[in-house]
Design a protein around this motif. Structure first.
Motif, PDB file in Angstrom:
ATOM      1  N   TRP A 121       0.822  -1.209   0.000  1.00  0.00           N
ATOM      2  CA  TRP A 121       0.000   0.000   0.000  1.00  0.00           C
ATOM      3  C   TRP A 121       0.861   1.265   0.000  1.00  0.00           C
ATOM      4  N   LEU A 122       2.014   1.213   0.611  1.00  0.00           N
ATOM      5  CA  LEU A 122       2.886   2.378   0.677  1.00  0.00           C
ATOM      6  C   LEU A 122       3.378   2.801  -0.702  1.00  0.00           C
ATOM      7  N   VAL A 123       3.452   1.851  -1.643  1.00  0.00           N
ATOM      8  CA  VAL A 123       4.021   2.164  -2.963  1.00  0.00           C
ATOM      9  C   VAL A 123       3.063   1.902  -4.119  1.00  0.00           C
ATOM     10  N   ARG A 124       1.874   1.347  -3.821  1.00  0.00           N
ATOM     11  CA  ARG A 124       0.920   1.061  -4.889  1.00  0.00           C
ATOM     12  C   ARG A 124      -0.476   1.513  -4.502  1.00  0.00           C
ATOM     13  N   ASP A 125      -1.281   1.817  -5.486  1.00  0.00           N
ATOM     14  CA  ASP A 125      -2.651   2.272  -5.280  1.00  0.00           C
ATOM     15  C   ASP A 125      -3.563   1.058  -5.132  1.00  0.00           C
ATOM     16  N   ILE A 126      -3.660   0.523  -3.900  1.00  0.00           N
ATOM     17  CA  ILE A 126      -4.491  -0.659  -3.671  1.00  0.00           C
ATOM     18  C   ILE A 126      -5.626  -0.374  -2.689  1.00  0.00           C
ATOM     19  N   ALA A 127      -5.835   0.894  -2.326  1.00  0.00           N
ATOM     20  CA  ALA A 127      -6.916   1.262  -1.418  1.00  0.00           C
ATOM     21  C   ALA A 127      -7.499   2.584  -1.890  1.00  0.00           C
ATOM     22  N   ASP A 128      -8.543   3.031  -1.188  1.00  0.00           N
ATOM     23  CA  ASP A 128      -9.238   4.242  -1.625  1.00  0.00           C
ATOM     24  C   ASP A 128      -8.379   5.489  -1.517  1.00  0.00           C
ATOM     25  N   ALA A 129      -7.427   5.503  -0.585  1.00  0.00           N
ATOM     26  CA  ALA A 129      -6.567   6.662  -0.393  1.00  0.00           C
ATOM     27  C   ALA A 129      -5.128   6.192  -0.242  1.00  0.00           C
ATOM     28  N   PRO A 130      -4.161   7.033  -0.600  1.00  0.00           N
ATOM     29  CA  PRO A 130      -2.753   6.645  -0.443  1.00  0.00           C
ATOM     30  C   PRO A 130      -2.395   6.481   1.033  1.00  0.00           C
ATOM     31  N   LEU A 131      -1.346   5.723   1.283  1.00  0.00           N
ATOM     32  CA  LEU A 131      -0.805   5.559   2.632  1.00  0.00           C
ATOM     33  C   LEU A 131       0.491   6.357   2.699  1.00  0.00           C
ATOM     34  N   ASP A 132       0.525   7.387   3.570  1.00  0.00           N
ATOM     35  CA  ASP A 132       1.755   8.171   3.664  1.00  0.00           C
ATOM     36  C   ASP A 132       2.727   7.518   4.638  1.00  0.00           C
ATOM     37  N   ALA A 133       3.961   8.014   4.653  1.00  0.00           N
ATOM     38  CA  ALA A 133       5.027   7.396   5.448  1.00  0.00           C
ATOM     39  C   ALA A 133       4.709   7.424   6.937  1.00  0.00           C
ATOM     40  N   GLU A 134       4.136   8.523   7.416  1.00  0.00           N
ATOM     41  CA  GLU A 134       3.839   8.624   8.845  1.00  0.00           C
ATOM     42  C   GLU A 134       2.790   7.603   9.263  1.00  0.00           C
ATOM     43  N   ALA A 135       1.732   7.474   8.465  1.00  0.00           N
ATOM     44  CA  ALA A 135       0.692   6.505   8.776  1.00  0.00           C
ATOM     45  C   ALA A 135       1.237   5.084   8.691  1.00  0.00           C
ATOM     46  N   PHE A 136       2.107   4.839   7.700  1.00  0.00           N
ATOM     47  CA  PHE A 136       2.725   3.522   7.593  1.00  0.00           C
ATOM     48  C   PHE A 136       3.522   3.198   8.846  1.00  0.00           C
ATOM     49  N   GLU A 137       4.354   4.136   9.294  1.00  0.00           N
ATOM     50  CA  GLU A 137       5.190   3.886  10.470  1.00  0.00           C
ATOM     51  C   GLU A 137       4.345   3.563  11.693  1.00  0.00           C
ATOM     52  N   THR A 138       3.256   4.311  11.876  1.00  0.00           N
ATOM     53  CA  THR A 138       2.383   4.063  13.027  1.00  0.00           C
ATOM     54  C   THR A 138       1.772   2.676  12.955  1.00  0.00           C
ATOM     55  N   ALA A 139       1.177   2.348  11.804  1.00  0.00           N
ATOM     56  CA  ALA A 139       0.495   1.064  11.658  1.00  0.00           C
ATOM     57  C   ALA A 139       1.479  -0.098  11.740  1.00  0.00           C
ATOM     58  N   ALA A 140       2.603   0.023  11.042  1.00  0.00           N
ATOM     59  CA  ALA A 140       3.576  -1.071  11.023  1.00  0.00           C
ATOM     60  C   ALA A 140       4.187  -1.286  12.402  1.00  0.00           C
ATOM     61  N   THR A 141       4.424  -0.199  13.144  1.00  0.00           N
ATOM     62  CA  THR A 141       4.971  -0.342  14.493  1.00  0.00           C
ATOM     63  C   THR A 141       4.023  -1.139  15.376  1.00  0.00           C
ATOM     64  N   TYR A 142       2.737  -0.824  15.313  1.00  0.00           N
ATOM     65  CA  TYR A 142       1.758  -1.554  16.118  1.00  0.00           C
ATOM     66  C   TYR A 142       1.687  -3.021  15.719  1.00  0.00           C
ATOM     67  N   LEU A 143       1.659  -3.286  14.420  1.00  0.00           N
ATOM     68  CA  LEU A 143       1.534  -4.674  13.968  1.00  0.00           C
ATOM     69  C   LEU A 143       2.778  -5.482  14.312  1.00  0.00           C
ATOM     70  N   LEU A 144       3.936  -4.883  14.156  1.00  0.00           N
ATOM     71  CA  LEU A 144       5.173  -5.579  14.531  1.00  0.00           C
ATOM     72  C   LEU A 144       5.209  -5.851  16.030  1.00  0.00           C
ATOM     73  N   ASP A 145       4.761  -4.885  16.819  1.00  0.00           N
ATOM     74  CA  ASP A 145       4.705  -5.072  18.270  1.00  0.00           C
ATOM     75  C   ASP A 145       3.771  -6.218  18.630  1.00  0.00           C
ATOM     76  N   LEU A 146       2.643  -6.288  17.935  1.00  0.00           N
ATOM     77  CA  LEU A 146       1.675  -7.350  18.212  1.00  0.00           C
ATOM     78  C   LEU A 146       2.233  -8.725  17.855  1.00  0.00           C
TER      79      LEU A 146
END
Length: 219
Positions: A121-146
Motif C-alpha cells: 500500500w505504501l508504494v501502490r494504489d491498492i486502497a481508496d486513499a494513499p498511505l503516507d510514510a507517517e501513517a505507515f510507520e504508526t500502523a507497522a509499528t503496532y503490527l510488529l509489536d503485536l
C-alpha cells in the motif's frame, strides 16, 4: 464478500479490539481462534482490509502483554497452517480496487497479509486513499509489536516475508515493495525495535521514489 460494506466515520476501535479478544478467548483451540480471525477478515472483505489491519493495531495499542500474546499466538497458528487472514489485491500492473465486482481483476489477484499489505500500500494504489510514510510507520509499528508478542509468530512471519521476496514469479510485488519486505524481514530478524523497523522501511520507500531502471518512474 460484501463490497458495499463501509466503516463508520469514527469506528470504536477499542470496542472492536475488545470484542475480538473476547471472541478469541472463547475458543478452546488455536485452530478455532484462527477461524475467528478469518471470519472477521472475511466479514470486512478485501476493500476494507485496511480495517482489519487497524483492528490488529488497536489490539497492540490497547492490549496488555497477555492480550497481545493471545492474538499473536493465533496469528502464529494461522501462519503455520497457511491461513493468515489476507486480502486479495490486484497483481502488479493489474490496477486498483475499482473493478471488484468480478472478472479479470479478481482472477489476476494475489493474497497478502497485514504487514506486507502495508508495504504494498505504501508504494501502490491498492486502497481508496494513499498511505503516507507517517501513517505507515504508526500502523507497522503496532503490527510488529503485536506479532512480536509471540516469538513463534515472529519467526514464521519473517520466514514468510523472506520467501515472498525470493520468489520472482509470484506477481504481487514490484521492485519497490519487494525491497520493502526485504528490509522489513532483515531488520526484524536483527532484533530492531518495532518503531525502528517501521522507520527503516519507510525510509527505504522514500529512497526508492523517483526514477527506476531504464529511466522509467516507479508507480
Amino acid at each position: 464478500m460484501n463490497a458495499d460494506r463501509i466503516l463508520k466515520s469514527e469506528p470504536d476501535w477499542f470496542g472492536a479490539a475488545q470484542a475480538l479478544v473476547e471472541g478469541l478467548r472463547g475458543q478452546p483451540t488455536l485452530d478455532r481462534r484462527v477461524d475467528v480471525l478469518e471470519r472477521v477478515c472475511t466479514d470486512l472483505g478485501d476493500a476494507l482490509y485496511p480495517g482489519f489491519a487497524k483492528l490488529l493495531a488497536a489490539v497492540a495499542h490497547f492490549g496488555e502483554p497477555e492480550v497481545k500474546a493471545l492474538v499473536a499466538d493465533a496469528l502464529a497458528q494461522a501462519l503455520l497452517t497457511a491461513r493468515l487472514p489476507a486480502a486479495r489485491v490486484p497483481a502488479w500492473g493489474a490496477g486498483g480496487f475499482s473493478g471488484l465486482g468480478g472478472g479479470p481483476l479478481l482472477s489476476n489477484s494475489r493474497k497478502v497479509g497485514p504487514l506486507e499489505f502495508l508495504c504494498v500500500w505504501l508504494v501502490r494504489d491498492i486502497a481508496d486513499a494513499p498511505l503516507d510514510a507517517e501513517a505507515f510507520e504508526t500502523a507497522a509499528t503496532y503490527l510488529l509489536d503485536l506479532v512480536s508478542a509471540s516469538p513463534k509468530a515472529s519467526a514464521l512471519y519473517i520466514d514468510k516475508l523472506r520467501a515472498d521476496a525470493a520468489d520472482p514469479t509470484e506477481g504481487l510485488h514490484n521492485a519497490q515493495s519487494r525491497r520493502l519486505i526485504e528490509v522489513l524481514a532483515e531488520r526484524w530478524a536483527a532484533g530492531d525495535p518495532p518503531a525502528e523497523v517501521a522507520r527503516a522501511v519507510a525510509r527505504a520507500a522514500e529512497a526508492d521514489q523517483g526514477v527506476g531502471r531504464f529511466g522509467l518512474p516507479f508507480r
